[in-house]
Write a protein that holds these residues in place. Structure first.
Motif, PDB file in Angstrom:
ATOM      1  N   MET A   1       0.847  -1.197   0.000  1.00 20.25           N
ATOM      2  CA  MET A   1       0.000   0.000   0.000  1.00 20.25           C
ATOM      3  C   MET A   1       0.877   1.239   0.000  1.00 20.25           C
ATOM      4  O   MET A   1       1.907   1.289   0.666  1.00 20.25           O
ATOM      5  N   SER A   2       0.470   2.253  -0.743  1.00 21.38           N
ATOM      6  CA  SER A   2       1.145   3.545  -0.734  1.00 21.38           C
ATOM      7  C   SER A   2       0.096   4.634  -0.896  1.00 21.38           C
ATOM      8  O   SER A   2      -1.054   4.366  -1.245  1.00 21.38           O
ATOM      9  N   TRP A   3       0.509   5.861  -0.612  1.00 18.29           N
ATOM     10  CA  TRP A   3      -0.358   7.017  -0.755  1.00 18.29           C
ATOM     11  C   TRP A   3       0.305   8.039  -1.662  1.00 18.29           C
ATOM     12  O   TRP A   3       1.527   8.224  -1.596  1.00 18.29           O
ATOM     13  N   GLU A  28      -5.049   7.029  -1.208  1.00 22.07           N
ATOM     14  CA  GLU A  28      -4.413   5.706  -1.237  1.00 22.07           C
ATOM     15  C   GLU A  28      -4.356   5.197  -2.672  1.00 22.07           C
ATOM     16  O   GLU A  28      -5.271   5.449  -3.471  1.00 22.07           O
ATOM     17  N   ASP A  29      -3.278   4.484  -3.009  1.00 23.68           N
ATOM     18  CA  ASP A  29      -3.036   4.103  -4.408  1.00 23.68           C
ATOM     19  C   ASP A  29      -4.212   3.383  -5.054  1.00 23.68           C
ATOM     20  O   ASP A  29      -4.593   3.697  -6.179  1.00 23.68           O
ATOM     21  N   ARG A  30      -4.835   2.459  -4.346  1.00 23.79           N
ATOM     22  CA  ARG A  30      -5.916   1.676  -4.952  1.00 23.79           C
ATOM     23  C   ARG A  30      -7.200   2.483  -5.150  1.00 23.79           C
ATOM     24  O   ARG A  30      -8.134   2.020  -5.811  1.00 23.79           O
ATOM     25  N   ARG A  31      -7.251   3.669  -4.604  1.00 20.48           N
ATOM     26  CA  ARG A  31      -8.438   4.503  -4.722  1.00 20.48           C
ATOM     27  C   ARG A  31      -8.269   5.644  -5.737  1.00 20.48           C
ATOM     28  O   ARG A  31      -9.220   6.365  -6.019  1.00 20.48           O
ATOM     29  N   PRO A 168       3.199   2.487   5.113  1.00 16.14           N
ATOM     30  CA  PRO A 168       3.010   2.825   3.694  1.00 16.14           C
ATOM     31  C   PRO A 168       3.905   3.996   3.300  1.00 16.14           C
ATOM     32  O   PRO A 168       4.192   4.880   4.101  1.00 16.14           O
TER      33      PRO A 168
END
Length: 285
Positions: A1-3, A28-31, A168
């Motif tokens: 996870m990363s931001w 957040e990366d997935r969002r 993260p």
């Protein structure tokens, strides 16, 4: 996870704006992609088209939320959604033939879109951070060091990341200004993270080399611009004495609902916003 932290500014020309604001929108990366898609759909929903198609460049908050927008929006009762969208699109595509109805609908659509965009960001659990500098704040004579408002912004981002599970990493994404200015800022940021004790600590969670993007083509930098503008003109925290534009109050509350805030086990509270009253470096004894 990363931001990723999309960063833009407002009031840096030191002209009409009551405060200089440096704002970061953390996602957040997935969002990121879902939020971009939602914002794109929202522009079609409110304007019947993408704003880049209408203006050929970034739709700055100064154009979306200026006093004229609110004046025009309030000159007639609210339109029903379908009629408002049709009239707003006509205003954007046929600017040579403005009518009272079209200009009113466009003003109403701009305000509604900005509020909905912030609501979408909240739905994707975005966090906002800002450093706020009064226009009269003393400034350093030297321009080669990283300004304190940037350092405080990175500090707030680090506080946020340091409180998350899994350590993260954070990526800094800046609006690209002219190339020479980007090189200067890149060097200042690099020196901060490599050569200062605080910077080295924060480089544990923040990638020291930022990315530069064209805000015209980067939806989330545009949203960071809205945040920065609203903080400058509408948000008022303790110690911020400049008058606020009252019509921005509901949108200011929308922005504050996204502000990072955390209470530590010690009882201390960390906030994502910081008022910086003096940009000069601390005097060494």
């Amino acid at each position: 996870m990363s931001w990723s932290f999309f960063i833009d500014e407002s009031g840096q020309d030191q002209k009409a704006s009551p405060y200089e604001v440096l704002a970061a929108l953390g996602v957040e990366d997935r969002r990121i992609w879902p939020l971009i898609r939602q914002l794109s759909d929202a522009q079609d929903h409110f304007f019947g088209m993408r704003l880049f198609e209408a203006y050929g460049r970034e739709a700055k908050a100064q154009k979306l939320l200026n006093a004229k927008t609110f004046r025009l929006a309030g000159q007639m009762p609210p339109f029903a959604h379908a009629q408002r969208t049709r009239l707003a699109r006509e205003a954007l595509t046929n600017g040579s033939a403005p009518t009272r109805e079209r200009l009113t609908a466009l003003g109403q659509a701009k305000i509604a879109y900005c509020r909905f965009a912030l609501e979408l960001a909240r739905g994707q659990k975005a966090q906002v951070f800002a450093t706020i500098v009064p226009q009269a704040a003393p400034r350093p004579e030297r321009a080669d060091a990283l300004r304190k408002d940037y350092a405080y912004l990175f500090e707030r981002v680090f506080y946020f990341l340091n409180g998350l599970e899994g350590d993260p990493m954070g990526y800094l994404v800046f609006d690209e200004i002219d190339r020479s200015a980007c090189h200067i800022l890149l060097g200042q940021v690099s020196n901060y993270f490599v050569r200062t004790a605080n910077g080295r600590t924060r480089a544990r969670l923040i990638i020291p080399e930022p990315f530069f993007v064209h805000s015209d083509l980067t939806t989330l930098v545009q949203l960071a611009d809205i945040v920065a503008y609203v903080v400058s003109w509408g948000v008022r925290l303790r110690g911020m004495n400049a008058p606020a534009r009252s019509e921005l109050a509901p949108i200011a509350e929308d922005v504050l609902s996204l502000r990072f805030s955390r209470r530590l086990d010690s009882g201390e509270r960390q906030f994502g916003f910081k008022v910086v009253n003096d940009l000069r470096p601390a005097q060494r004894g």
